[in-house]
Design a protein around this motif. Structure first.
Motif, PDB file in Angstrom:
ATOM      1  N   GLY A 157      -5.775  12.965   1.706  1.00 34.45           N
ATOM      2  CA  GLY A 157      -4.404  12.821   1.199  1.00 34.45           C
ATOM      3  C   GLY A 157      -4.102  11.443   0.649  1.00 34.45           C
ATOM      4  O   GLY A 157      -2.937  11.094   0.499  1.00 34.45           O
ATOM      5  N   VAL A 158      -5.115  10.642   0.336  1.00 35.58           N
ATOM      6  CA  VAL A 158      -4.863   9.265  -0.080  1.00 35.58           C
ATOM      7  C   VAL A 158      -4.002   9.208  -1.337  1.00 35.58           C
ATOM      8  O   VAL A 158      -2.958   8.555  -1.366  1.00 35.58           O
ATOM      9  N   TYR A 197      -0.358  10.604  -0.650  1.00 28.57           N
ATOM     10  CA  TYR A 197       0.436   9.861   0.328  1.00 28.57           C
ATOM     11  C   TYR A 197       0.813   8.486  -0.206  1.00 28.57           C
ATOM     12  O   TYR A 197       1.869   7.962   0.123  1.00 28.57           O
ATOM     13  N   LEU A 198      -0.062   7.886  -1.000  1.00 27.28           N
ATOM     14  CA  LEU A 198       0.249   6.569  -1.526  1.00 27.28           C
ATOM     15  C   LEU A 198       1.119   6.669  -2.771  1.00 27.28           C
ATOM     16  O   LEU A 198       1.798   5.715  -3.141  1.00 27.28           O
ATOM     17  N   ALA A 216       0.839  -1.203   0.000  1.00 27.47           N
ATOM     18  CA  ALA A 216       0.000   0.000   0.000  1.00 27.47           C
ATOM     19  C   ALA A 216       0.872   1.251   0.000  1.00 27.47           C
ATOM     20  O   ALA A 216       0.647   2.178  -0.761  1.00 27.47           O
ATOM     21  N   ILE A 217       1.887   1.261   0.875  1.00 24.44           N
ATOM     22  CA  ILE A 217       2.798   2.407   0.935  1.00 24.44           C
ATOM     23  C   ILE A 217       3.972   2.127   0.017  1.00 24.44           C
ATOM     24  O   ILE A 217       4.537   1.046   0.039  1.00 24.44           O
TER      25      ILE A 217
END
Lengths: 299, 305, 138
Positions: B211-212, B215-216, B48-49
């Motif tokens: 911020g999805v 941030y990803l 995910a990150i």
């Protein structure tokens, strides 16, 4: 959609077909009406979009059972004018959680575009390969314990009402039965994942504050604000994604939503790190209900 | 140079590096350091990150305050091997262009310095991903491609060559033909005169300013610097947040979400290519998969039939 | 080891004053913060104290029914009940948050409560909510 028309509303806030799950959509003229859908893919709670929706007269809005609960609360809090809304209720048999679907797609190696069909259980297919998935494996977690799948407030109801199930807070009790140390380990594991994107806050229809406590700038800046005031604005929690900061953020959100949360599950579906955000809200809800029951027993 | 290896050979090679290097392997949510050879495998998910968290972490301590003294908190020059996929490996080109061009960012540079990137080619694109549509090819010091039951290991870093010379060479012919057939679907010329277009109203209508996406995103690299207790930290920041561009005076040059969403697209597909010559998008599809409002960047930048 | 005490201006703080006038002893680890009403104490104030390293937080207001602002203390007790349950749910000792009702005349009760809370805090390890990372450890 024969039941809906734009006769006495400016626009209708609804859903349109999207990949995997439906997208929000605004119908403004008659040609848009056939594009509207209301089925098991409509997971997004549209009530949140009422906060910044501009319209002159009346607006129509599609709501499921859970969305109606949040809308009811917003009306009660005076944030939404009931007289300017035409509420189209959709009894709901549960909606698909896109993240759960994507996990199955990755596991089975399906290729997009993928179509999902509801035949009691769900079927995912990309044309070549078809996968059958049990209903509870694909439904959003909040749908499994939904107490009122049929909207409690509406002007038009589309379809037959659906019976709700009794919410027994099994998931909350499961955590409660752990020891203090085990609970700490569970939550420090999940909450240290939080990246503070604030998606849970932004999707939430009840989180409508213009300035949030956790924002780095939480004091209104005007031309008269002094440098001293700017420098000494309260910073309650740091922007860092550290366990303690994340915990305080989620605790504060749970406190602010206690008794108001409609349990629509949007926060959990929005979370990219799959943190069970709903659990905290449900814990507060459970405690509040216990107090209520105790007070009622006392008369 | 290319070599034919089995999965076991590659895992053994990685295991032999465990002592000297910190070996990072993608797990469901992010990159995790492998502690034993059992954790090493070539079949891993796209976390995910993204990989940026290894070199540009979410919260990075820049300096510490000790009375009147200020102590710089530079990170260790850790020797790393990072297993990753083509998209994340390509994102490092973008981050390097930003952080390693003058003035060099010492925090990023120190973490990035002794890193060996091992890229495993994906057989098919992830759901929502569009890497192959925009011509993203595996990058890195070592590139691993599947060939039936074994793997073709392309060693691009000449320092690592001796370690692979014991394996037989791999014939690359079939690969070249497959490469040529894929058409680049990137469609960004229209951005040139679309700054004031109504498209942005339409696309951002249901954006919730979270911020999805940023941030990803493996290439988004905006940050904020704040003081917290006795440390000064650098944290990720997102151009989608309303406060991102807020001036001290209270004036906000990007007041509406359409301005902010437009900025994200323009930064990736117009400003960045103009300045560094590469598009700042690697087609990993994280933003497509995770957007709570189902905003799809592919509709803006890909040619669709 | 420190304990942060939010004391309401009308009752608990006055109680502390009376204790001072009466020369009653209570531990110096207790750091009183005067608030106009215990209902003013936001959950973030309590959590901030724990984050900054307080071992325990005491919130003290008027007895139920005696609130200067009619029902501030009742709101506080409801809020703190929820917050205690929530931190316990996360695996943090609920005893870190203490709620008491102390009137202006109850100097003895104040010093007893102060002693009890501090003793209780002394028996516990450091708060799990303390933001260790922003301290300088070298």
């Amino acid at each position: 959609m024969n039941e809906v028309s734009l006769e006495n509303v400016d626009l209708i806030l609804g859903w349109q077909k999207g990949e995997l799950v439906a997208k929000p959509f605004i119908a403004k003229n008659e040609e848009d009406i056939p594009k509207l859908i209301a089925d098991f893919t409509c997971s997004i709670n549209l009530v949140r979009f009422l906060h910044d929706l501009e319209f002159d007269g009346k607006a129509g809005i599609f709501v499921k059972g859970c969305d109606a609960r949040s809308l009811e609360m917003l009306i009660k809090e005076g944030k939404v004018d009931r007289d300017r809304l035409h509420i189209i209720g959709v009894p709901c048999r549960g909606v698909v959680d896109a993240k759960k679907a994507m996990r199955i797609i990755e596991m089975e190696g399906l290729k997009s575009p993928i179509s999902v069909t509801d035949e009691g259980d769900f079927t995912l297919t990309d044309g070549n390969k078809t996968v059958r998935v049990k209903r509870e494996e694909l439904l959003a977690s909040c749908c499994l314990t939904c107490r009122s799948p049929t909207p409690q407030i509406y002007d038009t109801l589309i379809g037959e009402p659906v019976e709700g199930s009794k919410d027994e807070f099994k998931d909350v009790e499961e955590i409660e039965s752990l020891s203090l140390q085990e609970r700490w380990e569970f939550w420090s594991d999940t909450l240290s994942r939080c990246i503070r994107c604030y998606a849970c806050r932004e999707v939430c229809p009840m989180c409508y504050c213009k300035e949030c406590l956790v924002d780095p700038t939480n004091v209104v800046v005007t031309p008269k604000t002094t440098a001293y005031e700017k420098a000494n604005r309260p910073v309650w929690i740091s922007k860092a994604s550290q366990l303690q900061e994340n915990m305080i953020y989620h605790l504060i959100r749970a406190m602010h939503l206690a008794g108001r949360c409609a349990d629509c599950g949007e926060c959990e579906r929005a979370c990219p790190m799959e943190i069970p955000v709903r659990l905290l809200m449900r814990k507060a809800e459970k405690d509040l209900r216990e107090i209520e029951a105790r007070l009622a027993a006392m008369g | 140079m290319e070599f034919l290896c089995s999965e076991e050979d590659i895992v053994n090679w990685l295991a032999s590096k465990l002592e000297e290097y910190a070996v990072y392997i993608p797990s469901e949510y992010g990159f995790e350091r492998a502690s034993s050879s059992d954790e090493l495998k070539l079949n891993f998910p796209l976390p995910a990150i993204s990989i940026k968290s290894l070199f540009f972490p979410h919260s990075d301590v820049l300096m510490r305050f000790r009375g009147k003294e200020i102590v710089e908190a530079l990170p260790d020059e850790e020797k790393k091997i990072v297993l990753t996929k083509a998209c994340d490996a390509n994102s490092l080109k973008v981050l390097d262009a930003v952080f390693l061009s003058e003035p060099v960012d010492p925090y990023y540079e120190r973490r990035r310095k002794n890193t060996v990137i091992v890229t495993v080619e994906c057989e098919q694109m992830c759901y929502g991903g569009f890497c192959k549509d925009i011509g993203i090819e595996p990058e890195g010091d070592v590139v691993i491609r599947r060939r039936g039951k074994s793997y073709c290991v392309e060693v691009r870093n000449s320092e690592l060559l001796p370690e692979f010379e014991k394996f037989e060479a791999c014939d690359e012919g079939a690969e070249e033909t497959a490469k040529g057939t894929k058409e680049n679907l990137l469609n960004i010329e229209w951005l040139e005169d679309a700054f004031e277009s109504e498209v942005w109203d339409e696309v951002s209508r249901f954006c919730i300013s979270c911020g999805v996406c940023t941030y990803l995103c493996p290439t988004c690299h905006c940050f904020d610097i704040t003081d917290s207790g006795r440390v000064r930290i650098r944290t990720w920041d997102s151009c989608q947040f309303p406060y991102f561009t807020m001036h001290t005076s209270g004036y906000n040059p990007r007041p509406e979400k359409k301005h902010r969403l437009r900025n994200r697209i323009y930064h990736k597909f117009s400003y960045f290519p103009q300045r560094y010559g590469i598009v700042a998008c690697v087609g990993c599809g994280r933003c497509v998969r995770m957007c709570p409002s189902r905003i799809d960047i592919r509709e803006l930048v890909l040619r669709r039939d | 080891m420190k304990v942060v005490a939010f004391l309401c201006r009308w009752c608990a703080y006055a109680g502390a004053d009376t204790a001072g006038v009466g020369r009653m002893k209570y531990p110096a680890n207790l750091r009183p913060i005067k608030v106009m009403c215990s209902g003013r104490v936001d959950p973030i104030h309590v959590l901030y104290a724990l984050r900054k390293g307080a071992s325990c937080v005491l919130v003290a207001g008027c007895h139920p029914g005696d609130c200067h602002y009619v029902k501030g203390n009742i709101q506080m007790s409801r809020r703190m009940f929820l917050l205690k349950n929530l931190i316990e749910f996360l695996g943090i000792e609920p005893e870190r948050i203490q709620v008491e009702y102390i009137s202006a005349g109850e100097a003895k009760k104040f010093s007893e409560v102060a002693r009890r809370v501090v003793e209780n805090a002394a028996g516990m390890d450091g708060s799990r909510l303390k933001a260790e990372w922003e301290e300088d450890h070298e």
